[in-house]
Structures are given as structure tokens and as C-alpha cells.
Design a protein around this motif. Structure first.
Motif, PDB file in Angstrom:
ATOM      1  N   ASN A 182      90.471  72.005  29.403  1.00 43.68           N
ATOM      2  CA  ASN A 182      90.965  73.103  28.580  1.00 43.68           C
ATOM      3  C   ASN A 182      90.357  74.431  29.011  1.00 43.68           C
ATOM      4  O   ASN A 182      91.024  75.471  29.010  1.00 43.68           O
ATOM      5  CB  ASN A 182      90.637  72.848  27.099  1.00 43.68           C
ATOM      6  CG  ASN A 182      91.598  71.869  26.463  1.00 43.68           C
ATOM      7  OD1 ASN A 182      92.756  71.798  26.847  1.00 43.68           O
ATOM      8  ND2 ASN A 182      91.127  71.103  25.507  1.00 43.68           N
ATOM      9  N   THR A 216      89.956  77.438  24.930  1.00 36.43           N
ATOM     10  CA  THR A 216      90.190  76.021  24.649  1.00 36.43           C
ATOM     11  C   THR A 216      91.484  75.748  23.895  1.00 36.43           C
ATOM     12  O   THR A 216      92.042  74.668  24.024  1.00 36.43           O
ATOM     13  CB  THR A 216      89.024  75.434  23.834  1.00 36.43           C
ATOM     14  OG1 THR A 216      88.833  76.222  22.641  1.00 36.43           O
ATOM     15  CG2 THR A 216      87.733  75.443  24.648  1.00 36.43           C
ATOM     16  N   PHE A 217      91.979  76.689  23.093  1.00 37.99           N
ATOM     17  CA  PHE A 217      93.189  76.428  22.327  1.00 37.99           C
ATOM     18  C   PHE A 217      94.069  77.670  22.292  1.00 37.99           C
ATOM     19  O   PHE A 217      93.632  78.782  22.606  1.00 37.99           O
ATOM     20  CB  PHE A 217      92.866  75.964  20.898  1.00 37.99           C
ATOM     21  CG  PHE A 217      92.225  77.020  20.036  1.00 37.99           C
ATOM     22  CD1 PHE A 217      92.998  77.905  19.303  1.00 37.99           C
ATOM     23  CD2 PHE A 217      90.847  77.126  19.959  1.00 37.99           C
ATOM     24  CE1 PHE A 217      92.417  78.878  18.512  1.00 37.99           C
ATOM     25  CE2 PHE A 217      90.255  78.097  19.168  1.00 37.99           C
ATOM     26  CZ  PHE A 217      91.047  78.971  18.440  1.00 37.99           C
ATOM     27  N   PRO A 231      96.046  72.629  22.427  1.00 37.41           N
ATOM     28  CA  PRO A 231      95.118  72.840  23.547  1.00 37.41           C
ATOM     29  C   PRO A 231      95.812  73.591  24.669  1.00 37.41           C
ATOM     30  O   PRO A 231      96.997  73.374  24.944  1.00 37.41           O
ATOM     31  CB  PRO A 231      94.735  71.411  23.956  1.00 37.41           C
ATOM     32  CG  PRO A 231      95.855  70.554  23.468  1.00 37.41           C
ATOM     33  CD  PRO A 231      96.351  71.201  22.207  1.00 37.41           C
TER      34      PRO A 231
END
Length: 353
Positions: A182, A216-217, A231
């Protein structure tokens, strides 16, 4: 002597506070004047947010340099020195984060002010946001490490762990494979320009705008105000629709199912008239054609254009509603009908003699 032991710490602490307040006021005054002179950049105004961490750094530095001479808690001089050192490291990191934030925000604001291409502005916004978060994370980690290294047991622990850092790195890499993927996906999105903040995307049959991108997201805000958090690796490993790539302009369709006797030519004329009354239409295109037929109805399709997905949705709904209203009022025979006349009975054949 006892009075001196009381007055000296109070004088030193009071002097440090007064010097800190004066320095903070002078700094704010200079930044305000610089902001008034240089209106082309918001940097100086944004740097005014650094006043509080600057004052904490200055006050802590003054106390750290004079606490032994001042005799502040002489029985706990080591603990006082350690505490002031930790506060100084934390406040210095705080000041560095505020300065980095001001520089990043100023850079983005100046770029957005002189750039007319909205896609480029969103791309730069995505990149500077991720760069700012990386810099903030690095500063926080460095500050935390510096604070831990002020404790002698931590230094020995760090030296003992250094020899096994390679093995631990491999183990950590395997254990955090998803997180690392990620992380690298976030960097790829930031600098690969595949998706940007503000883009209109369709993921898992849900369409919305990209509201936030982290390392990461990624958060997508749907048309009905829901937030879908995914993600960032999803956008580097699976196909998705990005309606903002290559420009936000879009073409949409509106369908009607009408009777075979519907006045198609009059509908074309009415469509052009309706489009000129709808502000969401961008004027690039508007056409109507019969695209299919069944035993009971014909399928009529209108292709209309708008500058982005939001305007296109509003335009399609308005065109559909206004043409249906016009057909009901002016040409009701064009609406689909279901035959309810009973079938004629078969005539009786000749009787046998």
C-alpha cells in the motif's frame, strides 16, 4: 541565602517567559509586515502559525541553558535536564512540521493561482499532500528516535539490535507485506498520475469523487454522501473507471420507450430547444436517434454532453423529464400503449348435412 535560592529560579523562569513573549511578538510583527508587502505569496501569513512552537523552542532552550545556574530543583537537576531536553526535541519537531506545512501549502496555493488546467492542479495537490505526510512522518520518527536515544539504556539496545537489523528487516518486510504494498502504491499514485484528488471514479459499481489520498488508503465520496475507504493498492492492481482522465467532459445518454407513431422529427427539434434552456449543457453535442424497436415500442436515444459527471447527471434527468412532459401534453399518442381489444372470434364453419 535562602531568599537568593528562591529569587534566582523565579527570575530566570520569569526572564525566559518574558523574552519568549517578546520574541514571539516581534516574529509575528515581522511576518505580518512581510505578508503585507508580498501579497503574491501566502507563505508569510502561513508562517505565522509557527509562532507558538517557536516560543516553546526558545523558552525551553533558555531554560535548558540556565537551569543549573538558576538552581531550579537542585535536588532533581538530572531529571529537570532530561525533561527539558525531551520538550526541546518535541517542540523542535513541532516547529519543523509547521514550517514544512506552510511551505507546502504556499507552493500549492501559488501553483493553483497561476494554473488554469484543473487536472494539473489536482495532480499537484495529490503530490504535495503525500509529500507533506511523508515529511511529517519522517520528522516524527526522527524526533521519537532522538528522544529515546537520550536514555543510556536505549543507546545500548540500539547498538545490540544494529547487528541483527538485516534479519529483522527481512522478517518485518514479510510480516508487513500488505502495508508495504500500500505504501509503494500510494507513492505510485502520487507520482504516476493515475488518480488524483477530485477525480470522478467508478469502483465496485459505485461512482463518486476522490476525497482523500494517503500513503495507505484512499477515500471516495459517493453521490449520496457516503464514503468508501479502499486500500490504495486496489487502484494499482484492479481496473477501475476514471471519468476525469483526459478531461472531465462527458457524454451521456437518455432513453425513451415510445409508440411506433412517435413524432421523431419533432422530438429532435424539441430536444435542441430544451438543451438551450438547461445551464448544465456545454453545447458540444445533442443528438436524437431511434436505436431499437420491439413489436410494441421503439427505443429512442438522446446523446447529450456536459463539462463533468455532476452536470451530466443533472442534464440527463432534466432532458428526460422535460421531453416526457412535452409528449404527455402535446403528443400523448406517442406514449407506449397496450392493446386491450379482445381478439375477434373465429367465424363458424359450414354445418355438415
Amino acid at each position: 541565602m535562602e531568599m537568593e535560592n528562591v529569587l534566582r529560579p523565579v527570575t530566570v523562569i520569569g526572564g525566559a517567559l518574558v523574552a519568549t513573549l517578546i520574541a514571539g511578538w516581534l516574529l509575528d510583527l515581522l511576518l505580518r509586515r512581510a505578508d503585507a508587502r508580498h501579497t503574491e505569496t501566502p507563505l508569510w501569513g502561513l508562517l505565522r502559525r509557527c509562532r507558538l512552537p517557536f516560543q516553546v523552542v526558545l523558552c525551553t532552550s533558555l531554560l535548558r541553558a540556565s537551569y543549573r545556574w538558576a538552581g531550579i530543583l537542585p535536588d532533581h537537576a538530572f531529571g529537570v535536564g532530561r525533561f527539558l531536553t525531551l520538550v526541546l526535541i518535541a517542540s523542535a519537531a513541532w516547529l519543523a512540521v509547521r514550517i514544512a506545512t506552510a511551505v507546502v501549502d504556499s507552493t500549492y496555493a501559488r501553483y493553483a493561482a497561476v494554473t488554469e488546467d484543473e487536472a494539473r492542479v489536482r495532480r499537484v495537490r495529490t503530490q504535495v499532500t503525500l509529500i507533506h505526510r511523508v515529511v511529517t512522518a519522517v520528522l516524527v520518527v526522527v524526533a521519537a528516535a532522538a528522544m529515546l536515544l537520550t536514555f543510556p539504556p536505549m543507546r545500548a539496545l540500539g547498538a545490540s539490535l544494529l547487528a541483527s537489523a538485516g534479519v529483522l528487516g527481512i522478517v518485518a518486510g514479510i510480516a508487513a507485506q500488505a502495508s508495504l504494498s500500500n505504501l509503494f502504491a500510494g507513492l505510485q499514485i502520487a507520482f504516476g498520475d493515475t488518480v488524483r484528488i477530485g477525480d470522478t471514479v467508478v469502483v465496485d459499481e459505485e461512482w463518486g469523487r476522490v476525497e482523500e489520498i494517503t500513503l495507505t488508503f484512499l477515500t471516495v465520496r459517493t453521490w449520496d454522501e457516503r464514503r468508501i475507504t479502499m486500500p490504495v493498492s486496489y487502484f494499482t492492481s484492479k481496473p477501475y473507471e476514471n471519468w476525469s482522465r483526459g478531461g472531465a467532459q462527458m457524454t451521456g445518454t437518455v432513453f425513451w420507450y415510445l409508440d411506433h407513431g412517435a413524432p421523431i422529427d419533432l422530438m429532435r427539434e424539441r430536444l435542441q430547444h430544451v438543451l438551450t434552456e438547461i445551464p448544465e449543457w456545454d453545447g458540444r453535442g445533442g443528438a436524437l436517434a431511434v436505436t431499437d424497436t420491439t413489436p410494441h415500442t421503439v427505443q429512442v436515444r438522446a446523446a447529450v454532453t456536459a463539462k463533468d459527471a455532476d452536470d451530466l447527471w443533472t442534464l440527463r434527468c432534466a432532458v428526460r423529464e422535460r421531453l416526457i412532459t412535452w409528449l404527455v401534453a402535446e403528443h400523448p399518442y406517442a406514449l407506449p400503449r397496450i392493446a386491450t381489444t379482445p381478439a375477434a372470434e373465429a367465424s363458424p364453419g359450414p354445418r355438415e348435412p
